[in-house]
Design a protein around this motif. Structure first.
Motif, PDB file in Angstrom:
ATOM      1  N   SER A  23     -37.330 -89.591  47.797  1.00  0.00           N
ATOM      2  CA  SER A  23     -36.169 -88.790  48.335  1.00  0.00           C
ATOM      3  C   SER A  23     -36.104 -87.553  47.201  1.00  0.00           C
ATOM      4  O   SER A  23     -34.853 -87.006  46.955  1.00  0.00           O
ATOM      5  N   GLY A  24     -37.017 -86.987  46.605  1.00  0.00           N
ATOM      6  CA  GLY A  24     -37.042 -86.113  45.656  1.00  0.00           C
ATOM      7  C   GLY A  24     -36.759 -86.454  44.290  1.00  0.00           C
ATOM      8  O   GLY A  24     -36.559 -85.628  43.362  1.00  0.00           O
ATOM      9  N   HIS A  25     -36.882 -87.751  44.053  1.00  0.00           N
ATOM     10  CA  HIS A  25     -36.220 -88.028  42.859  1.00  0.00           C
ATOM     11  C   HIS A  25     -37.491 -89.270  42.232  1.00  0.00           C
ATOM     12  O   HIS A  25     -37.396 -90.236  41.670  1.00  0.00           O
ATOM     13  N   ASP A  26     -38.842 -88.524  42.520  1.00  0.00           N
ATOM     14  CA  ASP A  26     -39.985 -89.080  41.858  1.00  0.00           C
ATOM     15  C   ASP A  26     -39.919 -89.168  40.532  1.00  0.00           C
ATOM     16  O   ASP A  26     -39.174 -88.350  39.844  1.00  0.00           O
ATOM     17  N   LYS A  27     -40.699 -89.817  39.829  1.00  0.00           N
ATOM     18  CA  LYS A  27     -40.865 -90.027  38.444  1.00  0.00           C
ATOM     19  C   LYS A  27     -41.103 -88.523  37.629  1.00  0.00           C
ATOM     20  O   LYS A  27     -40.495 -88.463  36.625  1.00  0.00           O
ATOM     21  N   TRP A  28     -41.509 -87.693  38.348  1.00  0.00           N
ATOM     22  CA  TRP A  28     -41.867 -86.392  37.677  1.00  0.00           C
ATOM     23  C   TRP A  28     -40.593 -85.502  37.856  1.00  0.00           C
ATOM     24  O   TRP A  28     -40.425 -84.921  37.046  1.00  0.00           O
ATOM     25  N   HIS A  29     -39.679 -85.884  38.826  1.00  0.00           N
ATOM     26  CA  HIS A  29     -38.333 -85.158  38.446  1.00  0.00           C
ATOM     27  C   HIS A  29     -37.660 -85.849  37.185  1.00  0.00           C
ATOM     28  O   HIS A  29     -37.158 -85.048  36.432  1.00  0.00           O
ATOM     29  N   ILE A  30     -37.793 -86.848  37.211  1.00  0.00           N
ATOM     30  CA  ILE A  30     -37.220 -87.557  35.779  1.00  0.00           C
ATOM     31  C   ILE A  30     -37.837 -87.124  34.841  1.00  0.00           C
ATOM     32  O   ILE A  30     -37.189 -86.474  33.687  1.00  0.00           O
ATOM     33  N   GLU A  31     -39.018 -87.012  34.761  1.00  0.00           N
ATOM     34  CA  GLU A  31     -39.597 -86.501  33.403  1.00  0.00           C
ATOM     35  C   GLU A  31     -39.472 -85.006  33.134  1.00  0.00           C
ATOM     36  O   GLU A  31     -39.347 -84.437  31.973  1.00  0.00           O
ATOM     37  N   ARG A  32     -39.409 -84.146  34.134  1.00  0.00           N
ATOM     38  CA  ARG A  32     -38.977 -82.617  33.799  1.00  0.00           C
ATOM     39  C   ARG A  32     -37.484 -82.562  33.310  1.00  0.00           C
ATOM     40  O   ARG A  32     -37.264 -82.039  32.574  1.00  0.00           O
ATOM     41  N   VAL A  33     -36.856 -83.512  33.881  1.00  0.00           N
ATOM     42  CA  VAL A  33     -35.242 -83.497  33.602  1.00  0.00           C
ATOM     43  C   VAL A  33     -35.062 -84.078  31.968  1.00  0.00           C
ATOM     44  O   VAL A  33     -34.569 -83.485  31.174  1.00  0.00           O
ATOM     45  N   ARG A  34     -35.901 -85.002  31.879  1.00  0.00           N
ATOM     46  CA  ARG A  34     -35.990 -85.368  30.298  1.00  0.00           C
ATOM     47  C   ARG A  34     -36.512 -84.473  29.324  1.00  0.00           C
ATOM     48  O   ARG A  34     -35.843 -84.179  28.360  1.00  0.00           O
ATOM     49  N   LYS A  35     -37.539 -83.745  29.799  1.00  0.00           N
ATOM     50  CA  LYS A  35     -38.178 -82.765  28.769  1.00  0.00           C
ATOM     51  C   LYS A  35     -36.941 -81.479  28.699  1.00  0.00           C
ATOM     52  O   LYS A  35     -36.744 -81.050  27.585  1.00  0.00           O
ATOM     53  N   LEU A  36     -36.677 -81.166  29.765  1.00  0.00           N
ATOM     54  CA  LEU A  36     -35.693 -80.118  29.806  1.00  0.00           C
ATOM     55  C   LEU A  36     -34.360 -80.363  28.636  1.00  0.00           C
ATOM     56  O   LEU A  36     -33.960 -79.614  27.998  1.00  0.00           O
ATOM     57  N   ALA A  37     -33.891 -81.617  29.263  1.00  0.00           N
ATOM     58  CA  ALA A  37     -32.835 -82.012  28.566  1.00  0.00           C
ATOM     59  C   ALA A  37     -32.853 -82.131  27.173  1.00  0.00           C
ATOM     60  O   ALA A  37     -32.024 -81.794  26.115  1.00  0.00           O
ATOM     61  N   VAL A  38     -33.991 -82.672  26.611  1.00  0.00           N
ATOM     62  CA  VAL A  38     -34.380 -82.700  25.168  1.00  0.00           C
ATOM     63  C   VAL A  38     -34.376 -81.402  24.416  1.00  0.00           C
ATOM     64  O   VAL A  38     -33.865 -81.015  23.310  1.00  0.00           O
ATOM     65  N   SER A  39     -34.997 -80.244  25.149  1.00  0.00           N
ATOM     66  CA  SER A  39     -35.124 -79.295  24.517  1.00  0.00           C
ATOM     67  C   SER A  39     -33.923 -78.591  24.513  1.00  0.00           C
ATOM     68  O   SER A  39     -33.599 -77.822  23.467  1.00  0.00           O
ATOM     69  N   ILE A  40     -33.045 -78.657  25.358  1.00  0.00           N
ATOM     70  CA  ILE A  40     -31.491 -77.977  25.513  1.00  0.00           C
ATOM     71  C   ILE A  40     -31.051 -78.780  24.320  1.00  0.00           C
ATOM     72  O   ILE A  40     -29.961 -78.140  23.713  1.00  0.00           O
ATOM     73  N   ALA A  41     -31.073 -80.100  24.213  1.00  0.00           N
ATOM     74  CA  ALA A  41     -30.226 -80.867  23.086  1.00  0.00           C
ATOM     75  C   ALA A  41     -30.763 -80.344  21.799  1.00  0.00           C
ATOM     76  O   ALA A  41     -29.860 -80.369  20.946  1.00  0.00           O
ATOM     77  N   GLU A  42     -31.807 -80.070  21.529  1.00  0.00           N
ATOM     78  CA  GLU A  42     -32.335 -79.587  20.225  1.00  0.00           C
ATOM     79  C   GLU A  42     -31.652 -78.201  19.787  1.00  0.00           C
ATOM     80  O   GLU A  42     -31.405 -78.016  18.799  1.00  0.00           O
ATOM     81  N   ASN A  43     -31.635 -77.455  20.948  1.00  0.00           N
ATOM     82  CA  ASN A  43     -30.947 -76.225  20.776  1.00  0.00           C
ATOM     83  C   ASN A  43     -29.520 -76.106  20.519  1.00  0.00           C
ATOM     84  O   ASN A  43     -29.023 -75.302  19.921  1.00  0.00           O
ATOM     85  N   GLU A  44     -28.717 -77.280  21.169  1.00  0.00           N
ATOM     86  CA  GLU A  44     -27.320 -76.943  21.051  1.00  0.00           C
ATOM     87  C   GLU A  44     -27.055 -78.036  20.177  1.00  0.00           C
ATOM     88  O   GLU A  44     -25.667 -78.583  20.231  1.00  0.00           O
ATOM     89  N   GLN A  45     -27.669 -78.705  19.271  1.00  0.00           N
ATOM     90  CA  GLN A  45     -27.451 -79.584  18.243  1.00  0.00           C
ATOM     91  C   GLN A  45     -26.556 -80.944  18.747  1.00  0.00           C
ATOM     92  O   GLN A  45     -25.513 -81.236  18.130  1.00  0.00           O
ATOM     93  N   ALA A  46     -27.189 -81.385  19.815  1.00  0.00           N
ATOM     94  CA  ALA A  46     -26.534 -82.709  20.551  1.00  0.00           C
ATOM     95  C   ALA A  46     -27.291 -83.698  20.131  1.00  0.00           C
ATOM     96  O   ALA A  46     -28.329 -83.721  19.254  1.00  0.00           O
ATOM     97  N   ASN A  47     -26.820 -85.062  20.501  1.00  0.00           N
ATOM     98  CA  ASN A  47     -27.505 -86.241  20.128  1.00  0.00           C
ATOM     99  C   ASN A  47     -28.702 -86.387  20.863  1.00  0.00           C
ATOM    100  O   ASN A  47     -28.535 -86.721  22.128  1.00  0.00           O
ATOM    101  N   VAL A  48     -29.825 -86.305  20.363  1.00  0.00           N
ATOM    102  CA  VAL A  48     -31.059 -86.177  21.342  1.00  0.00           C
ATOM    103  C   VAL A  48     -31.406 -87.767  22.038  1.00  0.00           C
ATOM    104  O   VAL A  48     -31.758 -87.765  23.018  1.00  0.00           O
TER     105      VAL A  48
END
Ligand code: ADP
Ligand code: NI
Length: 207
Positions: A23-48
């Motif tokens: 349904s559009g939530h294959d593991k690559w969607h999760i992986e892209r969200v994970r990577k994007l989220a981590v890179s945003i978190a590093e920029n925003e000084q959040a808890n990675v």
């Protein structure tokens, strides 16, 4: 267990579960969200750590996900406990994935910075070239057509651009995501212009 091992082990479990999600939530969607989220978190000084785990788990309790994959919130808690994630962290993660999955109308200041980041990453994956691909894939999976200019059938993929995708840029929480959304948003606009151009050309050819 150290944080890297916790993430690696939970990732392994979740990605295996999502291998055949359609349904559009294959593991690559999760992986892209994970990577994007981590890179945003590093920029925003959040808890990675919180951001990364929440991103990995963000679609696991979603209603749209296949019954055989879906977990309820207590099962996610159990999974985190099994991997020795502390209670404080578990509570933070569960709160994030609940608010994202259930699309609860929670106000901006109720969501932690980590939650805002995962939401931004999930929204970024819905726009740009990848977002367009996901939209048509989703529409196809539901038997919707590409476009219906007579609007007899408003369940067409192009409608989703106007209903949701074009609005996402202004809903980004963090400055980093706002910036990342710009190019993806422009691409959506260009795509729609080209789509209209080709559509009207074929209409003229018919005349
Ligand atoms: P997520 O929870 O991962 O953000 P959704 O479950 O809302 O995403 O939707 C999965 C994908 O399908 C997204 O890319 C979304 O934009 C797309 N989508 C959702 N609803 C529709 C629809 N009615 N028509 C076309 N695409 C849709
Ligand atoms: Ni998602």
């Amino acid at each position: 267990m150290n944080p890297e091992d916790i993430i690696e082990n939970i990732k392994k479990y979740v990605y295996k579960q999502f291998e055949h999600e359609e349904s559009g939530h294959d593991k690559w969607h999760i992986e892209r969200v994970r990577k994007l989220a981590v890179s945003i978190a590093e920029n925003e000084q959040a808890n990675v750590f919180i951001v990364e785990l929440s991103a990995i788990l963000h679609d696991l309790i979603d209603e749209k996900v296949k019954e055989t994959i879906k977990l309820d919130i207590l099962e996610v808690d159990k999974l985190l406990k099994m991997h020795l994630v502390h209670k404080d962290d578990r509570d933070k993660i569960l709160k994030i994935i609940e608010s994202i999955s259930f699309r609860k109308n929670i106000s901006q200041n109720e969501l932690s910075i980590e939650g805002k980041i995962v939401q931004d990453a999930d929204r970024l994956d819905a726009i740009g070239a990848i977002g367009i691909a996901r939209t048509f894939s989703f529409a196809g999976s539901r038997g919707h057509i590409i476009y219906d200019p007579e609007k007899k059938n408003n369940q067409h993929a192009i409608q989703h651009f106007y209903d949701k995708l074009l609005k996402l840029k202004d809903l980004m929480n963090t400055e980093t995501a706002k910036h990342l959304a710009e190019e993806r948003h422009l691409f959506l606009e260009h795509y729609l212009q080209q789509f209209d151009l080709e559509w009207s050309t074929t209409e003229k050819e018919k005349e």
